[in-house]
Design an enzyme around this catalytic site. Structure first.
Site, PDB file in Angstrom:
ATOM      1  N   ALA A  44       0.809  -1.279  -0.197  1.00 45.30           N
ATOM      2  CA  ALA A  44       0.134  -0.359   0.167  1.00 45.30           C
ATOM      3  C   ALA A  44       1.073   1.318  -0.482  1.00 45.30           C
ATOM      4  O   ALA A  44       1.959   1.244   0.472  1.00 45.30           O
ATOM      5  CB  ALA A  44      -1.025  -0.010   1.400  1.00 45.30           C
ATOM      6  N   HIS A  45       0.947   2.313  -1.375  1.00 47.48           N
ATOM      7  CA  HIS A  45       0.943   3.607  -0.939  1.00 47.48           C
ATOM      8  C   HIS A  45       0.519   4.737  -1.682  1.00 47.48           C
ATOM      9  O   HIS A  45      -0.421   3.699  -2.608  1.00 47.48           O
ATOM     10  CB  HIS A  45       2.727   3.155  -0.953  1.00 47.48           C
ATOM     11  CG  HIS A  45       2.529   2.521  -2.960  1.00 47.48           C
ATOM     12  ND1 HIS A  45       2.546   1.367  -3.249  1.00 47.48           N
ATOM     13  CD2 HIS A  45       3.093   2.769  -4.087  1.00 47.48           C
ATOM     14  CE1 HIS A  45       2.760   0.815  -4.199  1.00 47.48           C
ATOM     15  NE2 HIS A  45       2.827   2.303  -4.780  1.00 47.48           N
ATOM     16  N   ALA A  46       0.969   5.422  -1.740  1.00 48.15           N
ATOM     17  CA  ALA A  46       1.070   6.926  -2.844  1.00 48.15           C
ATOM     18  C   ALA A  46       1.917   7.270  -3.157  1.00 48.15           C
ATOM     19  O   ALA A  46       3.505   7.269  -3.139  1.00 48.15           O
ATOM     20  CB  ALA A  46      -1.000   7.407  -2.010  1.00 48.15           C
TER      21      ALA A  46
END
Length: 298
Positions: A67-69
């Site tokens: 999970a990342h942005a």
């Protein structure tokens, strides 16, 4: 560059967390980033929006979501979190669901965490180490597995071990199992073609792009796996691998011989003038090996 254990403190590890769905799973990973001072709550919302806009491409291997942005003001410093779920949840990925391990990343830029991502990709690509991480009884045990020097040497040697590669290939796709002799013969053919100067060879420096939605997370996983395969082939001097995002990839596509990415990102890219090949398991050397052999016809 920051080491894996430096970016993933024990306080950012939670095991056997109960969640209802993928959004709560990302919230759990994001909450640990907030608690350890790596990001604000806004970044958790950005990670969720990333999946809503780009699909579940961040499920990079069976049972594992990264999970990342994009780097943003919501990132206070580069850091990671680790959440093992009590019960796996569906992210909507065609082949890698359900997910039981969610690793969160808050990155200030696309460079500071490269070494840590490479280390994590190698850990998860090794079945024995992946099992040890999955079964860790607590944060201290998890950290010991992440940092173990003996395991580090073993992981460096294993990609060059023909037997291990063949066994992993058999488990991924039994119909394509090769004997050690067949594998060695194929590798010799790849090396010969690289030196031949024929079209499709790797005598000139070629560029391969690994692409994700943001260019700071899953594309680095795939880049590391691809570089491991190229190193085993002896092609590392002839092929440059660049991890990038979807927007940049469209502009750089004309310089590449092929793009490797997820199914979701491939749909987003559309027609870019060069082959776009889908990789289901970003940690699988045998899968990437097969794609390279098809790309270079070796």
């Amino acid at each position: 560059m920051a080491a894996l254990n430096d970016l993933l403190p024990q306080a950012a590890v939670r095991l056997d967390v109960r969640v209802a769905d993928w959004r709560e799973a990302i919230c759990a990973a994001g909450g640990l980033l907030v608690e350890t001072g790596a990001a604000t709550d806004t970044y958790t919302a950005e990670m969720i929006r990333n999946v809503e806009e780009n699909g579940p491409y961040l499920v990079v291997a069976p049972g594992f979501a990264f999970a990342h942005a994009r780097p943003s003001p919501a990132v206070l410093r580069t850091g990671m979190s680790w959440v093992r779920l009590e019960q796996p949840v569906e992210f909507g990925h065609e082949s890698n669901d359900p997910v039981q391990l969610v690793v969160g990343l808050a990155a200030e830029d696309s460079g500071a965490h490269t070494a840590a991502m490479a280390a994590l990709a190698q850990l998860l690509a090794d079945p024995a180490t992946a099992r040890a991480l999955q079964d860790a009884a607590g944060p201290e045990v998890l950290h010991a597995v992440l940092a173990g020097p003996e395991g580090e040497r073993e992981r460096e040697d294993r990609p060059r071990d023909e037997e291990a590669v063949r066994e992993r290939a058999a488990s991924d796709e039994p119909a394509s199992e090769q004997t050690a002799t067949e594998q060695a013969t194929a590798d010799e053919g790849a090396t010969d073609q690289a030196a031949s100067g024929q079209p499709g060879s790797a005598r000139a420096v070629h560029t391969i792009l690994t692409v994700c939605g943001n260019g700071v997370g899953t594309s680095l996983f795939l880049k590391n796996t691809l570089e491991q395969v190229l190193d085993r082939w002896g092609w590392s001097r002839h092929v440059t691998v660049e991890a990038t995002d979807t927007i940049s990839a469209k502009g750089k596509a004309s310089e590449a011989v092929v793009i490797l990415t997820s199914r979701e990102i491939a749909r987003t890219l559309g027609e870019v003038g060069v082959p776009v090949r889908v990789v289901e398991d970003f940690t699988s050397g045998p899968e990437v090996d097969r794609i390279l052999r098809d790309t270079y016809d070796v």
